[in-house]
Design a protein around this motif. Sequence first.
Motif, PDB file in Angstrom:
ATOM      1  N   LEU A   6       0.857  -1.182   0.000  1.00 31.18           N
ATOM      2  CA  LEU A   6       0.000   0.000   0.000  1.00 31.18           C
ATOM      3  C   LEU A   6       0.896   1.236   0.000  1.00 31.18           C
ATOM      4  N   VAL A   7       0.758   2.069  -1.023  1.00 31.82           N
ATOM      5  CA  VAL A   7       1.640   3.224  -1.184  1.00 31.82           C
ATOM      6  C   VAL A   7       0.802   4.491  -1.248  1.00 31.82           C
ATOM      7  N   CYS A   8       1.078   5.413  -0.339  1.00 30.22           N
ATOM      8  CA  CYS A   8       0.449   6.736  -0.396  1.00 30.22           C
ATOM      9  C   CYS A   8       1.352   7.629  -1.239  1.00 30.22           C
ATOM     10  N   ILE A   9       0.842   8.105  -2.355  1.00 35.58           N
ATOM     11  CA  ILE A   9       1.651   8.846  -3.323  1.00 35.58           C
ATOM     12  C   ILE A   9       1.520  10.363  -3.169  1.00 35.58           C
ATOM     13  N   GLY A  10       0.924  10.823  -2.081  1.00 34.32           N
ATOM     14  CA  GLY A  10       0.757  12.262  -1.876  1.00 34.32           C
ATOM     15  C   GLY A  10      -0.703  12.558  -1.572  1.00 34.32           C
ATOM     16  N   ALA A  11      -1.047  13.834  -1.614  1.00 33.59           N
ATOM     17  CA  ALA A  11      -0.203  14.966  -1.981  1.00 33.59           C
ATOM     18  C   ALA A  11       0.538  15.483  -0.747  1.00 33.59           C
ATOM     19  N   GLN A  12       1.589  16.216  -1.023  1.00 29.55           N
ATOM     20  CA  GLN A  12       2.351  16.850   0.042  1.00 29.55           C
ATOM     21  C   GLN A  12       1.446  17.772   0.850  1.00 29.55           C
ATOM     22  N   LYS A  13       1.608  17.735   2.190  1.00 29.45           N
ATOM     23  CA  LYS A  13       0.828  18.564   3.121  1.00 29.45           C
ATOM     24  C   LYS A  13      -0.679  18.320   2.987  1.00 29.45           C
ATOM     25  N   GLU A  36       8.959   8.199   4.586  1.00 26.21           N
ATOM     26  CA  GLU A  36       9.170   8.488   3.165  1.00 26.21           C
ATOM     27  C   GLU A  36      10.391   7.727   2.674  1.00 26.21           C
ATOM     28  N   VAL A  37      10.152   6.675   1.910  1.00 27.39           N
ATOM     29  CA  VAL A  37      11.240   5.803   1.456  1.00 27.39           C
ATOM     30  C   VAL A  37      12.021   6.451   0.313  1.00 27.39           C
ATOM     31  N   HIS A  38      11.352   7.239  -0.511  1.00 28.56           N
ATOM     32  CA  HIS A  38      12.004   7.936  -1.635  1.00 28.56           C
ATOM     33  C   HIS A  38      12.758   6.965  -2.546  1.00 28.56           C
ATOM     34  N   PHE A  39      12.102   5.852  -2.857  1.00 29.43           N
ATOM     35  CA  PHE A  39      12.723   4.894  -3.777  1.00 29.43           C
ATOM     36  C   PHE A  39      12.402   5.231  -5.229  1.00 29.43           C
ATOM     37  N   PHE A  40      11.122   5.329  -5.559  1.00 23.61           N
ATOM     38  CA  PHE A  40      10.739   5.542  -6.953  1.00 23.61           C
ATOM     39  C   PHE A  40      11.053   6.961  -7.418  1.00 23.61           C
ATOM     40  N   GLN A  47      16.217  14.718 -10.870  1.00 19.78           N
ATOM     41  CA  GLN A  47      16.535  16.145 -10.885  1.00 19.78           C
ATOM     42  C   GLN A  47      15.994  16.863  -9.663  1.00 19.78           C
ATOM     43  N   TRP A  48      14.937  16.284  -9.049  1.00 19.30           N
ATOM     44  CA  TRP A  48      14.362  16.905  -7.850  1.00 19.30           C
ATOM     45  C   TRP A  48      14.528  16.044  -6.610  1.00 19.30           C
ATOM     46  N   CYS A  49      14.703  14.748  -6.773  1.00 25.64           N
ATOM     47  CA  CYS A  49      14.596  13.851  -5.617  1.00 25.64           C
ATOM     48  C   CYS A  49      15.842  13.033  -5.290  1.00 25.64           C
ATOM     49  N   ALA A  50      16.871  13.053  -6.123  1.00 25.04           N
ATOM     50  CA  ALA A  50      18.090  12.324  -5.784  1.00 25.04           C
ATOM     51  C   ALA A  50      18.721  12.864  -4.507  1.00 25.04           C
ATOM     52  N   LYS A  51      18.418  14.099  -4.175  1.00 27.12           N
ATOM     53  CA  LYS A  51      18.977  14.739  -2.980  1.00 27.12           C
ATOM     54  C   LYS A  51      18.629  13.976  -1.710  1.00 27.12           C
ATOM     55  N   TYR A  52      17.509  13.249  -1.710  1.00 23.55           N
ATOM     56  CA  TYR A  52      17.107  12.561  -0.488  1.00 23.55           C
ATOM     57  C   TYR A  52      18.074  11.431  -0.141  1.00 23.55           C
ATOM     58  N   GLU A  53      18.598  10.753  -1.144  1.00 21.20           N
ATOM     59  CA  GLU A  53      19.588   9.719  -0.873  1.00 21.20           C
ATOM     60  C   GLU A  53      20.886  10.341  -0.369  1.00 21.20           C
ATOM     61  N   GLU A  54      21.251  11.489  -0.916  1.00 19.95           N
ATOM     62  CA  GLU A  54      22.452  12.182  -0.437  1.00 19.95           C
ATOM     63  C   GLU A  54      22.271  12.627   1.008  1.00 19.95           C
ATOM     64  N   GLU A  55      21.073  13.111   1.332  1.00 21.67           N
ATOM     65  CA  GLU A  55      20.794  13.539   2.701  1.00 21.67           C
ATOM     66  C   GLU A  55      20.830  12.347   3.662  1.00 21.67           C
ATOM     67  N   MET A  56      20.313  11.185   3.208  1.00 17.77           N
ATOM     68  CA  MET A  56      20.334  10.004   4.054  1.00 17.77           C
ATOM     69  C   MET A  56      21.761   9.540   4.311  1.00 17.77           C
ATOM     70  N   LEU A  57      22.593   9.607   3.268  1.00 15.53           N
ATOM     71  CA  LEU A  57      24.000   9.230   3.435  1.00 15.53           C
ATOM     72  C   LEU A  57      24.690  10.162   4.422  1.00 15.53           C
ATOM     73  N   ALA A  58      24.415  11.447   4.326  1.00 10.41           N
ATOM     74  CA  ALA A  58      25.017  12.405   5.252  1.00 10.41           C
ATOM     75  C   ALA A  58      24.560  12.121   6.688  1.00 10.41           C
ATOM     76  N   THR A 115       5.188   8.482   0.475  1.00  6.69           N
ATOM     77  CA  THR A 115       6.191   9.412  -0.055  1.00  6.69           C
ATOM     78  C   THR A 115       5.477  10.386  -0.979  1.00  6.69           C
ATOM     79  N   PRO A 116       5.139  11.583  -0.497  1.00  4.43           N
ATOM     80  CA  PRO A 116       4.362  12.520  -1.318  1.00  4.43           C
ATOM     81  C   PRO A 116       5.006  12.872  -2.655  1.00  4.43           C
ATOM     82  N   ASP A 117       6.328  12.812  -2.733  1.00  4.25           N
ATOM     83  CA  ASP A 117       6.973  13.153  -4.003  1.00  4.25           C
ATOM     84  C   ASP A 117       6.678  12.143  -5.104  1.00  4.25           C
ATOM     85  N   TYR A 118       6.089  10.999  -4.761  1.00  4.95           N
ATOM     86  CA  TYR A 118       5.694  10.046  -5.802  1.00  4.95           C
ATOM     87  C   TYR A 118       4.625  10.643  -6.721  1.00  4.95           C
TER      88      TYR A 118
END
Length: 282
Positions: A6-13, A36-40, A47-58, A115-118
């Motif tokens: 079961l995936v909630c695809i949004g909306a944000q807020k 928010e798994v931020h996989f898909f 261009q908008w969402c790869a940053k989440y993996e970088e933030e998780m690594l940090a 993950t609302p960004d889906y």
Amino acid sequence: MSQTLLVCIGAQKAGTTWLADYLRAHPQAHMPPVKEVHFFDARFVPQWCAKYEEEMLAEYQRLTANLTLATCGDPIIQQRLHAMLLRFRMIANPNEYLRFMSWGAQGRPVLFEATPDYSMLDGHAFSVMRDIHPDVRLIFLLRNPADRFWSSMKFNQTHNPMFDIDVMFDRLIGREDFQLLGNYERTFEEVLKAFSPERLHVEFYERLFTQRAVDRICAFAGIKPKPADFGARSNASIEGEMPPARREQAVRAYAHVYRGVNERFQGDLPENWRQDMQRFGI
């Protein structure tokens, strides 16, 4: 696997965190340690969402750098680090997504993430989501577009006191990612390229916080309803009404969204949607 994904695809807020909190506490649903798994989105909207993996690594690097002999045995810290390592494995191997989602599920019939960004995904990405598991079902929460955008502005200011709403309102309302996040009709069209309508459940934020709406979500997920705490607040932002001029600006910026959703639901919209449409001639 016999579970439903079961995936909630949004909306944000639009109530996604509140719904996640409800399902996290449900005995028949399982959520991974992060909402928010931020996989898909990291794969298909980099261009908008790869940053989440970088933030998780940090964050992982920060946690490990601060480990001491006194804290490294803490089971909560160990669980968090292990979950992050499982999440990193998806970068090289997409098949690890289901391993991550089912880790610790203990046979619960529903695996859930929100993950609302889906909502920014296209039809191809949704087809990949559909094919990743035998039983994938989507939840899409909608909120008055002007209110949703204003709430996102207040949320940003809550977490960053230097965030100037007046400046950023004008800068972000037309930016591609904010347009994608708020273009519900586009999301509907892309989802329905991959999923049949019965695999998509829609609730309006303005109608979400009732037992009747929660019961509908549970029925869609195939789990027993349980009482919800409608007094709980999740991801609360600073208080502040949207100035009338800003509301008009936002309503007109999302006029196509009001019209599209109104047509899709044959006018069955929450009252504040209809009021904004009438007030500004949408």
